[in-house]
Enzyme design. Structure first.
Site, mmCIF file in Angstrom:
data_model
loop_
_atom_site.group_PDB
_atom_site.id
_atom_site.type_symbol
_atom_site.label_atom_id
_atom_site.label_comp_id
_atom_site.label_asym_id
_atom_site.label_seq_id
_atom_site.Cartn_x
_atom_site.Cartn_y
_atom_site.Cartn_z
ATOM 1 N N CYS A 167 1.369 -5.360 -3.682
ATOM 2 C CA CYS A 167 0.617 -4.622 -3.371
ATOM 3 C C CYS A 167 1.032 -3.131 -2.606
ATOM 4 O O CYS A 167 2.169 -2.653 -3.057
ATOM 5 C CB CYS A 167 -0.590 -4.874 -2.177
ATOM 6 S SG CYS A 167 -1.955 -4.252 -2.094
ATOM 7 N N ASP A 203 -3.252 -7.557 6.183
ATOM 8 C CA ASP A 203 -4.543 -7.171 6.709
ATOM 9 C C ASP A 203 -4.990 -7.715 7.754
ATOM 10 O O ASP A 203 -5.821 -6.955 8.697
ATOM 11 C CB ASP A 203 -5.571 -7.385 5.241
ATOM 12 C CG ASP A 203 -5.403 -6.607 4.286
ATOM 13 O OD1 ASP A 203 -4.332 -6.871 3.338
ATOM 14 O OD2 ASP A 203 -5.852 -5.349 4.340
HETATM 15 C C1 RUB Z 1 -4.098 -3.568 0.715
HETATM 16 C C2 RUB Z 1 -3.368 -4.621 1.295
HETATM 17 C C3 RUB Z 1 -1.897 -4.191 2.120
HETATM 18 C C4 RUB Z 1 -2.556 -4.257 3.706
HETATM 19 C C5 RUB Z 1 -1.750 -3.601 4.290
HETATM 20 O O1 RUB Z 1 -5.294 -4.307 0.165
HETATM 21 O O2 RUB Z 1 -3.387 -5.768 1.126
HETATM 22 O O3 RUB Z 1 -1.106 -4.778 1.949
HETATM 23 O O4 RUB Z 1 -3.742 -3.592 3.770
HETATM 24 O O5 RUB Z 1 -1.395 -2.171 4.238
HETATM 25 P P1 RUB Z 1 -6.442 -3.371 -0.615
HETATM 26 P P2 RUB Z 1 -1.167 -1.232 5.270
HETATM 27 O O6 RUB Z 1 -5.689 -2.320 -1.551
HETATM 28 O O7 RUB Z 1 -7.500 -4.431 -1.167
HETATM 29 O O8 RUB Z 1 -6.944 -2.488 0.491
HETATM 30 O O9 RUB Z 1 0.526 -1.350 5.775
HETATM 31 O O10 RUB Z 1 -1.202 0.311 4.773
HETATM 32 O O11 RUB Z 1 -1.895 -1.003 6.549
#
Ligand code: RUB
Length: 330
Positions: free
Chosen positions: A130, A199
């Site tokens: 991701c 998340d």
């Molecule tokens: C995003 C996702 C990221 C976390 C952490 O999912 O799973 O790994 O949100 O991101 P989506 P961060 O694309 O469905 O929002 O470290 O930027 O908070």
């Protein structure tokens, strides 16, 4: 729709729901900003009306996506800082609190990156899944320390957030190998770390992150590759201390299968795909996140230090103490 909710709040909520604004930290930042705009633009003529509007705005933002706890944590933090007897006082304290939240968020990410970078050695290869700004902060800090890092970037179906990760890493001149999700196990042999964001993190140390994280972690454990989760404390889910589970968002099937492809599959199968056929027997499931149990995670890196997943609950107790109801439901 509440006519007293600022159009900017509605726009932010739409952007989060449609994933034009995405990723847990970015969502939290946008939500705090939207509450500040609501406070700034409110035409409330009484303190109670101002409070009502702010709670309504928070609820609109809250109802966009269910899994990233950074969103309710952000809303809760800002609303708890809304103090005063007059509209002017409430406006000022709310805006100040939102600004403070956003500054803290950025600082926490920088600090977390410095801590996470200590786990990365010069010449290491990192496999990502991701797009996580917390995870990338660790790589950025390692690069600033003069370490050379390479990355194997998983595409991340269906939304291909791996492309965002690849773009950022190439901007930093990090050599990137992009692979489809199904190739991850093969390329784990070339990786020194799996590095992902989160998340939500539950009290038992389970990590909720983009769908596919748990399978990656299981494979990494089998291959002896350590799994590192970069997650600011805003990702800690307070409700899980009292037994609640984290809701996993199910997204629209068209992210996986376009209606054209669906029609083609059914037509080729000779099935009845007329629009009124309520059940054509072809179901698409599209969960956006999954849960990685703590035994498959080696370290959770926060701005407060690095923790084995099993001990994250002590940090949660320290940070949240007694949990109370949501302020937007008050
Ligand atoms: C995003 C996702 C990221 C976390 C952490 O999912 O799973 O790994 O949100 O991101 P989506 P961060 O694309 O469905 O929002 O470290 O930027 O908070």
């Amino acid at each position: 729709v509440d006519r007293d909710i600022s159009p900017a709040v509605v726009e932010t909520a739409d952007d989060i729901a449609a994933m034009r604004t995405r990723g847990a930290a970015t969502i939290a930042d946008a939500a705090a900003d939207a509450l500040a705009i609501q406070a700034d633009q409110s035409e409330a003529d009484s303190a109670s009306e101002f409070r009502r509007q702010l709670r309504a705005a928070a609820k609109t933002l809250y109802e966009t996506r269910p899994t990233a706890v950074s969103l309710p944590n952000a809303l809760r933090y800002v609303l708890r800082g809304m103090e005063g007897e007059t509209v002017t006082e409430l406006r000022t304290t709310t805006i100040t609190r939102a600004d403070e939240f956003r500054a803290d968020l950025e600082q926490a990410q920088t600090k977390l990156g410095e801590i996470g970078a200590n786990r990365l050695r010069d010449g290491d290869v990192v496999m990502t899944h991701c797009h996580s700004t917390d995870a990338l902060s660790c790589i950025e800090a390692a690069l600033e320390d003069g370490k050379e890092i390479e990355a194997i970037v998983k595409e991340t179906r269906p939304r291909k957030q791996g492309h965002i990760t690849a773009r950022q890493l190439r901007e930093w001149d990090v050599p990137v190998t992009l692979v489809v999700d199904n190739a991850a196990r093969r390329y784990l042999d070339d990786a020194d770390h799996v590095l992902v964001g989160a998340d939500s993190i539950a009290a038992d140390g389970s990590v909720v992150n983009k769908i596919g994280t748990s399978g990656l972690a299981v494979n990494a454990r089998e291959r002896g590759v350590p799994v590192m989760v970069a997650a600011q404390t805003i990702k800690l889910h307070p409700d899980t201390m009292t037994g609640h589970t984290v809701e996993i968002e199910m997204r629209d099937e068209t992210e996986v299968l376009s209606s054209g492809d669906r029609t083609a599959i059914l037509a080729e199968a000779g099935a009845d795909d007329s629009p009124d056929a309520s059940d054509d027997g072809l179901t698409v499931e599209n969960p956006a996140f999954d849960v990685t149990p703590p035994r498959h995670v080696d370290a959770i890196v926060t701005e407060r230090g690095q923790f084995p997943p099993e001990s994250i609950v002590t940090l949660m107790r320290e940070l949240f103490g007694e949990t109370t109801g949501e302020p937007w439901e008050a």
